[in-house]
Motif scaffolding. Sequence first.
Motif: not given
Length: 339
Positions: A299-311, A332-339
Amino acid sequence: MAKPSSKSKKSTFSSSTDSTSPDNLAQEEDHPATATITVTAVEIPELTEQEISDRLHLERKVERAFFEAGKALAQLRDRRLYRSTHRTFEEYCRDRFGYTHRRVNYLIAGSVVFDNIVTGTNCSQNEEVDKTGTNCSQNGEVDETGTNCSQNEEVDKTRPNLSRILPTNEGQVRPLAKLEPQQQVKVWQRAVQEAGGKVPSARIVTDVVQKIMERTRIPNTYQTGEVCQILVKDNPELRGKGGCWGIISQVNDFSCTVKLWDGEYTVGLQYLKSYNYLPAECEQMQLISDRITRLRQNENLEEAGRAVLKYLGELKRPYLIQVEQKLLSLIELECEMEG
């Protein structure tokens, strides 16, 4: 003594900043509200009177029968008649008609199938006789059985003319979109027969399509864990997925369940193409797919992260280069930290 004028003088602004004098610069500093700002605007051509008339005419069609709606939507899209009020065709359809992107694609595809059925059976919505002579007798009388008859042949009026039974809603022709035009005509006529000479339901049409696919099916040779590429072709449900790779998670009779970067989809065999990766390469792609899935569900994944996943979901090789590996690890690190 002369009386001062009561009329205020209008300020004149220059559209060019190349010849600004020092006095003018000083004045602009004292009075910043009078400073000249040059803005470059991108001009969007306005609709002509004819285009406005065409837009209103096509919008009325969209609100009528599905085949007219599909044709009208295709014109509105192709001629960009929405440009005066909306930035994208999707936004225009949502605001003007309340249609989702998928609904629009279904209507457009359905209108094409409808035309194929009309053309293939040599009839029109108004039951006009085909002027080429097909389905008519030697003296121009219509053969009520739907087949050719001679001048002296007796007409069998007890049999329905299958060529005059046409679809009444988009759902009835949706199963036909995956077939070739000639197959669409044959399947529709067969469905009309099974419906007792009446307009068949979507379920009946689907059953007939399924029977034909069973007779002509190619053995499903895909295996669980295999890496495949998505081929969109004419399937509106796969729009935006063209070129994406996926991991086959389930093998069915006529399709495969494929896990893409943004979820799982059931895809027909004609829309899949194997990359023929080695077993070790498939395992490597499976690991990448698992990491992408975990991030997508975070749930902490941001729009920029989704763009990378799509790529990453559109890679044409079974590995990540160094910078891609770092990007994925960072997200992955950013999502863990924000979680």
